[in-house]
Design a protein around this motif. Sequence first.
Motif, PDB file in Angstrom:
ATOM      1  N   ARG A 128       0.804  -1.206   0.000  1.00  0.00           N
ATOM      2  CA  ARG A 128       0.000   0.000   0.000  1.00  0.00           C
ATOM      3  C   ARG A 128       0.841   1.263   0.000  1.00  0.00           C
ATOM      4  NH1 ARG A 128      -5.678   0.354   1.519  1.00  0.00           N
ATOM      5  NH2 ARG A 128      -6.036   2.544   2.009  1.00  0.00           N
ATOM      6  N   TYR A 129       1.931   1.257   0.757  1.00  0.00           N
ATOM      7  CA  TYR A 129       2.666   2.516   0.965  1.00  0.00           C
ATOM      8  C   TYR A 129       4.072   2.515   0.374  1.00  0.00           C
ATOM      9  CZ  TYR A 129      -1.277   3.111   4.025  1.00  0.00           C
ATOM     10  OH  TYR A 129      -2.559   3.190   4.496  1.00  0.00           O
ATOM     11  N   LYS A 130       4.485   1.411  -0.239  1.00  0.00           N
ATOM     12  CA  LYS A 130       5.798   1.359  -0.905  1.00  0.00           C
ATOM     13  C   LYS A 130       6.948   1.654   0.045  1.00  0.00           C
ATOM     14  CE  LYS A 130       3.434   0.590  -4.545  1.00  0.00           C
ATOM     15  NZ  LYS A 130       3.208  -0.862  -4.713  1.00  0.00           N
ATOM     16  N   ARG A 131       6.754   1.267   1.268  1.00  0.00           N
ATOM     17  CA  ARG A 131       7.844   1.307   2.241  1.00  0.00           C
ATOM     18  C   ARG A 131       7.449   0.374   3.371  1.00  0.00           C
ATOM     19  NH1 ARG A 131       5.077   6.352   3.451  1.00  0.00           N
ATOM     20  NH2 ARG A 131       5.944   7.305   1.615  1.00  0.00           N
ATOM     21  N   SER A 132       8.335   0.223   4.364  1.00  0.00           N
ATOM     22  CA  SER A 132       8.004  -0.746   5.407  1.00  0.00           C
ATOM     23  C   SER A 132       7.422  -0.061   6.631  1.00  0.00           C
ATOM     24  CB  SER A 132       9.244  -1.562   5.792  1.00  0.00           C
ATOM     25  OG  SER A 132      10.121  -0.803   6.591  1.00  0.00           O
ATOM     26  N   LEU A 133       6.646  -0.815   7.380  1.00  0.00           N
ATOM     27  CA  LEU A 133       6.031  -0.294   8.603  1.00  0.00           C
ATOM     28  C   LEU A 133       7.104   0.190   9.567  1.00  0.00           C
ATOM     29  CD1 LEU A 133       3.796   0.126  10.702  1.00  0.00           C
ATOM     30  CD2 LEU A 133       3.831  -2.326  11.157  1.00  0.00           C
ATOM     31  N   GLU A 134       8.144  -0.656   9.792  1.00  0.00           N
ATOM     32  CA  GLU A 134       9.151  -0.272  10.780  1.00  0.00           C
ATOM     33  C   GLU A 134       9.943   0.948  10.320  1.00  0.00           C
ATOM     34  OE1 GLU A 134       9.066  -3.115   9.129  1.00  0.00           O
ATOM     35  OE2 GLU A 134      11.051  -3.840   8.559  1.00  0.00           O
ATOM     36  N   GLU A 135      10.058   1.095   9.010  1.00  0.00           N
ATOM     37  CA  GLU A 135      10.755   2.261   8.447  1.00  0.00           C
ATOM     38  C   GLU A 135      10.007   3.543   8.823  1.00  0.00           C
ATOM     39  OE1 GLU A 135      10.978   1.681   4.259  1.00  0.00           O
ATOM     40  OE2 GLU A 135      12.119   3.515   3.878  1.00  0.00           O
ATOM     41  N   ASP A 136       8.682   3.531   8.663  1.00  0.00           N
ATOM     42  CA  ASP A 136       7.896   4.715   9.017  1.00  0.00           C
ATOM     43  C   ASP A 136       7.872   4.938  10.522  1.00  0.00           C
ATOM     44  OD1 ASP A 136       7.361   5.620   6.544  1.00  0.00           O
ATOM     45  OD2 ASP A 136       5.300   4.888   6.425  1.00  0.00           O
ATOM     46  N   VAL A 137       7.728   3.861  11.273  1.00  0.00           N
ATOM     47  CA  VAL A 137       7.701   4.012  12.730  1.00  0.00           C
ATOM     48  C   VAL A 137       9.033   4.584  13.208  1.00  0.00           C
ATOM     49  CG1 VAL A 137       7.587   2.764  14.927  1.00  0.00           C
ATOM     50  CG2 VAL A 137       5.990   2.197  13.090  1.00  0.00           C
ATOM     51  N   ALA A 138      10.145   4.059  12.677  1.00  0.00           N
ATOM     52  CA  ALA A 138      11.461   4.553  13.095  1.00  0.00           C
ATOM     53  C   ALA A 138      11.663   6.005  12.682  1.00  0.00           C
ATOM     54  CB  ALA A 138      12.564   3.667  12.502  1.00  0.00           C
ATOM     55  N   ALA A 139      11.137   6.367  11.516  1.00  0.00           N
ATOM     56  CA  ALA A 139      11.366   7.725  11.024  1.00  0.00           C
ATOM     57  C   ALA A 139      10.494   8.764  11.734  1.00  0.00           C
ATOM     58  CB  ALA A 139      11.123   7.782   9.514  1.00  0.00           C
TER      59      ALA A 139
ATOM     60  N   ARG B 146      23.500  -4.788  20.248  1.00  0.00           N
ATOM     61  CA  ARG B 146      22.080  -5.135  20.334  1.00  0.00           C
ATOM     62  C   ARG B 146      21.227  -4.083  19.623  1.00  0.00           C
ATOM     63  NH1 ARG B 146      19.685  -7.411  25.734  1.00  0.00           N
ATOM     64  NH2 ARG B 146      20.109  -5.401  26.672  1.00  0.00           N
ATOM     65  N   LYS B 147      21.556  -2.818  19.843  1.00  0.00           N
ATOM     66  CA  LYS B 147      20.829  -1.720  19.187  1.00  0.00           C
ATOM     67  C   LYS B 147      20.850  -1.863  17.675  1.00  0.00           C
ATOM     68  CE  LYS B 147      21.655   2.676  20.268  1.00  0.00           C
ATOM     69  NZ  LYS B 147      22.455   3.842  20.732  1.00  0.00           N
ATOM     70  N   LEU B 148      21.941  -2.440  17.172  1.00  0.00           N
ATOM     71  CA  LEU B 148      22.108  -2.589  15.727  1.00  0.00           C
ATOM     72  C   LEU B 148      21.490  -3.890  15.212  1.00  0.00           C
ATOM     73  CD1 LEU B 148      23.576  -1.527  13.134  1.00  0.00           C
ATOM     74  CD2 LEU B 148      25.523  -2.945  13.821  1.00  0.00           C
ATOM     75  N   ASN B 185      27.157   4.854  17.032  1.00  0.00           N
ATOM     76  CA  ASN B 185      26.021   4.123  17.599  1.00  0.00           C
ATOM     77  C   ASN B 185      24.760   4.979  17.646  1.00  0.00           C
ATOM     78  OD1 ASN B 185      26.584   5.961  19.519  1.00  0.00           O
ATOM     79  ND2 ASN B 185      26.770   4.519  21.236  1.00  0.00           N
ATOM     80  N   ASP B 186      24.792   6.104  16.963  1.00  0.00           N
ATOM     81  CA  ASP B 186      23.638   7.004  16.972  1.00  0.00           C
ATOM     82  C   ASP B 186      22.379   6.323  16.441  1.00  0.00           C
ATOM     83  OD1 ASP B 186      22.782  10.076  16.961  1.00  0.00           O
ATOM     84  OD2 ASP B 186      21.899   9.056  15.234  1.00  0.00           O
ATOM     85  N   GLU B 187      21.252   6.609  17.078  1.00  0.00           N
ATOM     86  CA  GLU B 187      20.056   5.864  16.682  1.00  0.00           C
ATOM     87  C   GLU B 187      19.524   6.241  15.295  1.00  0.00           C
ATOM     88  OE1 GLU B 187      16.295   7.417  18.859  1.00  0.00           O
ATOM     89  OE2 GLU B 187      17.705   6.887  20.437  1.00  0.00           O
ATOM     90  N   GLU B 188      19.842   7.434  14.838  1.00  0.00           N
ATOM     91  CA  GLU B 188      19.420   7.812  13.486  1.00  0.00           C
ATOM     92  C   GLU B 188      20.225   7.023  12.444  1.00  0.00           C
ATOM     93  OE1 GLU B 188      17.211  10.561  11.947  1.00  0.00           O
ATOM     94  OE2 GLU B 188      16.338   9.447  13.583  1.00  0.00           O
ATOM     95  N   LEU B 189      21.501   6.903  12.698  1.00  0.00           N
ATOM     96  CA  LEU B 189      22.362   6.133  11.793  1.00  0.00           C
ATOM     97  C   LEU B 189      21.882   4.674  11.723  1.00  0.00           C
ATOM     98  CD1 LEU B 189      26.222   6.396  11.647  1.00  0.00           C
ATOM     99  CD2 LEU B 189      25.166   4.153  11.838  1.00  0.00           C
ATOM    100  N   ILE B 190      21.607   4.103  12.874  1.00  0.00           N
ATOM    101  CA  ILE B 190      21.133   2.713  12.909  1.00  0.00           C
ATOM    102  C   ILE B 190      19.764   2.586  12.243  1.00  0.00           C
ATOM    103  CG2 ILE B 190      20.350   0.880  14.471  1.00  0.00           C
ATOM    104  CD1 ILE B 190      22.686   1.646  16.320  1.00  0.00           C
ATOM    105  N   ARG B 191      18.887   3.545  12.533  1.00  0.00           N
ATOM    106  CA  ARG B 191      17.561   3.511  11.909  1.00  0.00           C
ATOM    107  C   ARG B 191      17.669   3.470  10.389  1.00  0.00           C
ATOM    108  NH1 ARG B 191      14.911   7.159   9.123  1.00  0.00           N
ATOM    109  NH2 ARG B 191      16.143   8.968   9.722  1.00  0.00           N
ATOM    110  N   ILE B 192      18.508   4.343   9.839  1.00  0.00           N
ATOM    111  CA  ILE B 192      18.641   4.409   8.383  1.00  0.00           C
ATOM    112  C   ILE B 192      19.160   3.080   7.838  1.00  0.00           C
ATOM    113  CG2 ILE B 192      19.895   5.544   6.488  1.00  0.00           C
ATOM    114  CD1 ILE B 192      19.786   8.139   8.268  1.00  0.00           C
ATOM    115  N   LEU B 193      20.235   2.566   8.403  1.00  0.00           N
ATOM    116  CA  LEU B 193      20.812   1.313   7.884  1.00  0.00           C
ATOM    117  C   LEU B 193      19.877   0.121   8.060  1.00  0.00           C
ATOM    118  CD1 LEU B 193      24.573   1.456   8.978  1.00  0.00           C
ATOM    119  CD2 LEU B 193      23.568   2.046   6.766  1.00  0.00           C
ATOM    120  N   ALA B 194      19.109   0.120   9.148  1.00  0.00           N
ATOM    121  CA  ALA B 194      18.319  -1.081   9.450  1.00  0.00           C
ATOM    122  C   ALA B 194      16.945  -1.091   8.796  1.00  0.00           C
ATOM    123  CB  ALA B 194      18.178  -1.254  10.961  1.00  0.00           C
ATOM    124  N   THR B 195      16.434   0.086   8.400  1.00  0.00           N
ATOM    125  CA  THR B 195      15.042   0.054   7.923  1.00  0.00           C
ATOM    126  C   THR B 195      14.838   0.457   6.462  1.00  0.00           C
ATOM    127  OG1 THR B 195      14.425   2.321   8.613  1.00  0.00           O
ATOM    128  CG2 THR B 195      14.199   0.565  10.265  1.00  0.00           C
TER     129      THR B 195
END
Lengths: 321, 321
Positions: A128-139, B146-148, B185-195
């Motif tokens: 539906r949204y062309k991205r992932s749920l966790e991606e939006d939640v994290a962002a 773990r965060k990663l 270990n910044d959470e924004e950096l991890i968010r981008i790489l992981a999601t």
Amino acid sequence: MATLSVPSSVPSAYEDAEQLRKAFSGWGTNEKLIISILAHRNATQRRNIRQSYADAYGEDLLKALDKELTNDFEKAVLLWTLEPAERDALLAYDSARKWHPSDVVLIEIASTRSSEDLLSVRKAYHNRYKRSLEEDVAAHTKGDFRKLLVPLVSSYRYEGSEVNMSLAKSEAKVLHEKIVEKAYNDEELIRILATRSKPQLVATFNDYNNAFGNPINKVDRTQDLKADPKDEFLHALRAIIKCIICPEKYYEKIVRLAISKMGTDEGALTRVVTTRSEVDMSKIKDLYYKRNSVPLDKAIKKDTTGDYEDLLLALIGQEDA
Amino acid sequence: MATLSVPSSVPSAYEDAEQLRKAFSGWGTNEKLIISILAHRNATQRRNIRQSYADAYGEDLLKALDKELTNDFEKAVLLWTLEPAERDALLAYDSARKWHPSDVVLIEIASTRSSEDLLSVRKAYHNRYKRSLEEDVAAHTKGDFRKLLVPLVSSYRYEGSEVNMSLAKSEAKVLHEKIVEKAYNDEELIRILATRSKPQLVATFNDYNNAFGNPINKVDRTQDLKADPKDEFLHALRAIIKCIICPEKYYEKIVRLAISKMGTDEGALTRVVTTRSEVDMSKIKDLYYKRNSVPLDKAIKKDTTGDYEDLLLALIGQEDA
């Protein structure tokens, strides 16, 4: 457990689509006819009707409903008509994009759905949204809430009934330590709540109660998750625990608060009725009556009107009450 | 891209199972026969052979192989015979339970498999270990790792090709800021790489290179992820980026290091050959030759012996070389 009532003999999806088309045509819209069809078809039947409607008239049924209906009734019909995974994806999307700390919708979806159902929501979200749920939640979240919500919506909990009793004991102790220290955002606490299987967590909560003399969510206000009733992060933690221990009790409270507010919270009421009608609405109704001494249908009648009222009553199985 | 060679005419799964049974019977084990069958069957065929073997002899083929074989050859045959998702679940389990900061297996599985394949690994993990992958990863890792790792193994990245170029630009800037601040270990950096989706991340890395004059993983050692070559967390971040940008290049290096070590790292060599033979081993071989001026089969021959050598050569498609 479900309250949805489907007649023993149901017309074909094509006939239903034809009737809906009639409900939209001419002067005004025949809302009664729409309710009499859609509010009495299960998820598979609604999907088939949507497919037949698209085949026959070259238009998405949801678009047609969107054009014909308005306000709370429209929102409720659209949510209800969607398939469960798609509906949850939409609710999660709205919640993630406009996220605020008191919003429990993501928690609710992540914690009351089965592991397979949560995966289906994540797949529907991709489509539906062309991205992932966790991606939006994290962002769209930050800090402690992000630490909590990202693993929660990404979890694929084990669903077997096996429980490790010594693990329950040791993790109850960890939870208690963190709560006593008021280290609510501790990563061990979040790890336990976000990854353990539900039966394992229930054993851990029971052990907590046995070992420390009060339920993790209640009573001894200096040493539990109600230490600060206004703290929104604590509220989120309690919501997770409630959803895991007893979803219908959690939902009874959501409905109760939605109705008892000055001005009904239609968003919450619609969400609970549309998402639980095919699941455990009958238990929610029982609990509501026990807790409020008023049947839920009476309470809904008092608080809502018109087609919206009729639809909700149909979905909770009390059309003629 | 795959190097697995399956004959144009393959015996029935039952005939293969019968031949394997023969290879186990009598004095000694016929390893050549085992290789000639299993190393030339694809995942579906191997599954069917396993099923036929169980039906015919009331024993799991893997158990029989386990009894008959030893050492590196045994490990390689067992890993290879498993279905890909089951094999990854086993590798991930071993890695999570004995986790140490230099271990890249979890990163590899989480970052090179497709989203659907990673879900299959998580399902296989449930079936095999009666708990979830993220549950074990969260319980056996700590702190930054773990965060990663928890969001990484739990991710279900969007797989469409859509790329948001302005998001790539703004997130390249975020990554650069964090790297300059050494806030790895910044959470924004991890968010981008992981999601983020892989195409989105590739666009972000390209933008990083364009905007800041060096690839995120390389070159300017004061301002990139090689700032401290011995830091194991930076090593993990670089591994994720390599796996996302070009898995075959990542794997070429793993093989190169496995072979060039004093004493071969058979664990790594076996892992790469068994997991990539049906995927992209042919590209890995090409890259290996380009980088080392020695064909991979020669290098493997030099470093390994006997049935283990024969199996690896068969799986990289160089049996008769």
